[in-house]
Design a protein around this motif. Structure first.
Motif, short mmCIF file in Angstrom:
data_model
loop_
_atom_site.label_atom_id
_atom_site.label_comp_id
_atom_site.label_asym_id
_atom_site.label_seq_id
_atom_site.Cartn_x
_atom_site.Cartn_y
_atom_site.Cartn_z
N VAL A 1 1.01 -1.22 -0.28
CA VAL A 1 -0.11 0.22 0.12
C VAL A 1 0.18 1.28 0.46
O VAL A 1 0.79 2.48 -0.42
CB VAL A 1 -1.30 -0.05 1.01
N LEU A 2 2.18 0.83 0.44
CA LEU A 2 2.64 2.79 0.68
C LEU A 2 3.58 2.87 -1.07
O LEU A 2 3.04 3.87 -1.72
CB LEU A 2 4.43 2.25 1.18
N GLY A 3 3.50 1.67 -1.21
CA GLY A 3 3.92 1.45 -2.97
C GLY A 3 2.33 2.19 -3.90
O GLY A 3 2.92 3.26 -4.42
N LYS A 4 1.57 1.70 -3.42
CA LYS A 4 0.07 2.56 -4.01
C LYS A 4 0.23 4.05 -4.16
O LYS A 4 -0.11 4.48 -4.85
CB LYS A 4 -0.61 1.76 -3.92
N GLN A 5 -0.15 4.42 -2.13
CA GLN A 5 0.33 5.64 -1.81
C GLN A 5 0.70 6.40 -2.32
O GLN A 5 0.18 7.44 -3.24
CB GLN A 5 -0.69 5.40 -0.67
N VAL A 6 2.48 6.50 -2.68
CA VAL A 6 3.16 6.93 -3.26
C VAL A 6 2.66 7.82 -4.36
O VAL A 6 2.72 8.29 -4.94
CB VAL A 6 4.67 6.77 -2.49
N TYR A 7 3.37 6.58 -5.47
CA TYR A 7 2.74 6.53 -6.62
C TYR A 7 1.53 7.48 -7.24
O TYR A 7 1.62 7.55 -8.25
CB TYR A 7 2.92 4.84 -7.04
N THR B 1 -1.03 15.10 1.15
CA THR B 1 -0.16 15.91 -0.40
C THR B 1 0.99 15.35 -0.37
O THR B 1 1.47 15.92 -1.50
CB THR B 1 -1.24 17.28 -0.60
N SER B 2 1.73 15.32 0.75
CA SER B 2 3.20 15.51 0.90
C SER B 2 4.04 14.02 0.96
O SER B 2 3.44 13.46 1.78
CB SER B 2 3.53 16.50 1.34
N VAL B 3 4.58 13.33 0.40
CA VAL B 3 5.17 12.21 0.75
C VAL B 3 6.43 12.21 2.10
O VAL B 3 7.07 11.39 2.57
CB VAL B 3 6.15 11.64 -0.57
N GLY B 4 6.44 13.61 2.02
CA GLY B 4 7.94 14.18 2.76
C GLY B 4 7.81 12.45 4.22
O GLY B 4 8.66 12.13 4.84
N PRO B 5 7.14 13.18 5.12
CA PRO B 5 6.43 12.55 6.35
C PRO B 5 6.37 11.15 6.39
O PRO B 5 6.93 9.89 7.33
CB PRO B 5 4.80 12.58 6.75
#
Length: 429
Positions: free
Chosen positions: A30-36, A99-103
């Motif tokens: 899910v991390l890959g899906k969410q980030v992409y 909206t940011s992938v930083g956190p």
């Protein structure tokens, strides 16, 4: 045989493995899906892997020494608690409509720190629980739990993500809590073994040292320092068999890490969403699980080194197939076959490496191996992400598969000590 029965402590170990692995794989999916979905860039998929890998590399001199100097069960349980906290943080952040992938990267880094301490401690436990002659029996079941998780974790993550983006992380938190509790319930009996090492090649005899202090607490140096912490790396460097086995995984999967690009493959080439991505990842578990069941029924006893190299070559071939296809069915089958080949590689290394390492060095050696594994998986994900950004998804996957084939062929000639291994040390069945 009585020794082959599953007692409650072995069940606790296997429960911990399947829960922790299912949690990690659900989160990875899910991390890959969410980030992409947030950025649409293959490079960010690579950065995600790099952030997860970095703690294992940065802490390798600490995590191995901790695994050798303290109770491995408690270290593993505390690390599982840290992973659960990171999962809770990701669940909270996912609920804020980010909206940011930083956190996300920061929380994944925290997860990686906990995982860096967990890996050498928990992976050393099977060799602490059974005599060397029973290691192939236990590792087949240990690997079976991992392969079960490869099916359960991604499918669970994909379905829960489709319902609510927070749910996969909540499920991971619960599973990691169960995993830590199971580790604490394991009881180890102090025992010492000096197994006769079985090998058909003289290179094996030179590479293997007797395994001593097999049990709850292996002997440790009185003082810990840089030299002590570096012993795992020095031991691997002195033994061509270990160096060949561990570096083979590093370079083969480093180049053939197509799994990191599965979110892009699923969305851009196969046209499927989160559920389809979950099943695509689960295909790997189905293929690897079938192979692991076969290994449990008919354990590998001969031509171990050559079988390992052939499995890596097959991994490369079907990585190429995954890269060229636009058919979900073909991609599903390719994932199943390449993961089945990888299961053979995992089984051989997971059995061989602890058996040829003395118990008092096992944590430090496995910590170094964990960095190599992390480099092959997470750093390989970074390499795939960069290649995908430059060459496109298909080009990156195909090139990686061809490079893996080249690695398997090169290692056949560069590491005769590995190539000529016939049987596992201490396995006299």
């Amino acid at each position: 045989m009585a020794e082959n029965r599953l007692d409650r402590h072995t069940v606790a170990l296997l429960t911990s493995v399947v829960c922790a692995s299912s949690a990690a794989l659900a989160m990875t999916t899910v991390l890959g899906k969410q980030v992409y979905d947030m950025t649409g860039r293959q490079l960010d998929l690579g950065l995600l892997g790099l952030v997860e890998f970095a703690p294992a590399a940065l802490l390798v001199l600490v995590t191995g020494s901790v695994a050798d100097r303290f109770d491995r069960r408690r270290v593993g349980a505390m690390a599982a608690g840290g992973e659960a906290l990171a999962a809770a943080g990701l669940a909270w952040y996912a609920g804020t409509k980010p909206t940011s992938v930083g956190p996300i990267f920061l929380l994944v880094f925290g997860f990686g720190v906990a995982r860096a301490f967990s890996a050498p401690s928990t992976r050393a436990l099977p060799a602490d629980m059974v005599p060397p002659s029973r290691m192939p029996w236990l590792i087949a079941r240990y690997s079976g739990m991992w392969q079960t998780a490869i099916v359960v974790g991604p499918v669970l993550g994909g379905f829960l993500y489709a319902v609510d983006v927070r749910l996969p992380y909540v499920a991971a938190m619960v599973l990691l809590t169960i995993s830590g509790s199971a580790l604490l319930s394991i009881k180890l009996t102090r025992r010492a073994h000096s197994p006769a090492m079985v090998a058909s090649a003289p290179a094996m005899e030179a590479a293997v040292e007797p395994s001593l202090g097999h049990g709850e607490a292996a002997p440790v140096p009185e003082r810990a320092g840089l030299r002590d912490a570096m012993e795992g790396l020095r031991f691997i460097r002195r033994h061509p068999l270990l160096l060949g086995a561990i570096s083979l995984d590093l370079f083969a999967v480093l180049f053939g890490g197509a799994v990191a690009l599965l979110p892009a493959i699923a969305k851009d080439r196969l046209g499927v969403g989160a559920v389809g991505l979950g099943w695509l990842r689960a295909a790997g578990g189905l293929g690897a699980g079938a192979v692991t069941i076969g290994l449990a029924m008919r354990p590998l006893r001969q031509r171990v080194g050559r079988t390992l190299l052939m499995a890596v070559a097959a991994f490369g071939i079907f990585t190429v197939v995954l890269g060229v296809t636009r058919s979900f069915v073909v991609a599903f089958l390719a994932m199943a076959v390449l993961s089945g080949a990888d299961a053979i590689s995992v089984f051989v290394r997971a059995t061989l490496v602890p058996l040829v390492t003395p118990a008092d060095k096992r944590g430090r050696v496995l910590a170094v191996e964990n960095v190599f594994i992390g480099a092959s998986n997470e750093l390989g994900a970074f390499e795939s992400g960069v290649a995908g950004q430059l060459l496109g998804t298909a080009g990156a996957v195909m090139l990686g598969g061809l490079a893996t084939l080249a690695v398997a062929g090169s290692w056949f000639f560069l590491f005769p000590a590995l190539r000529d291994v016939d049987g596992f040390p201490g396995n006299t069945d």
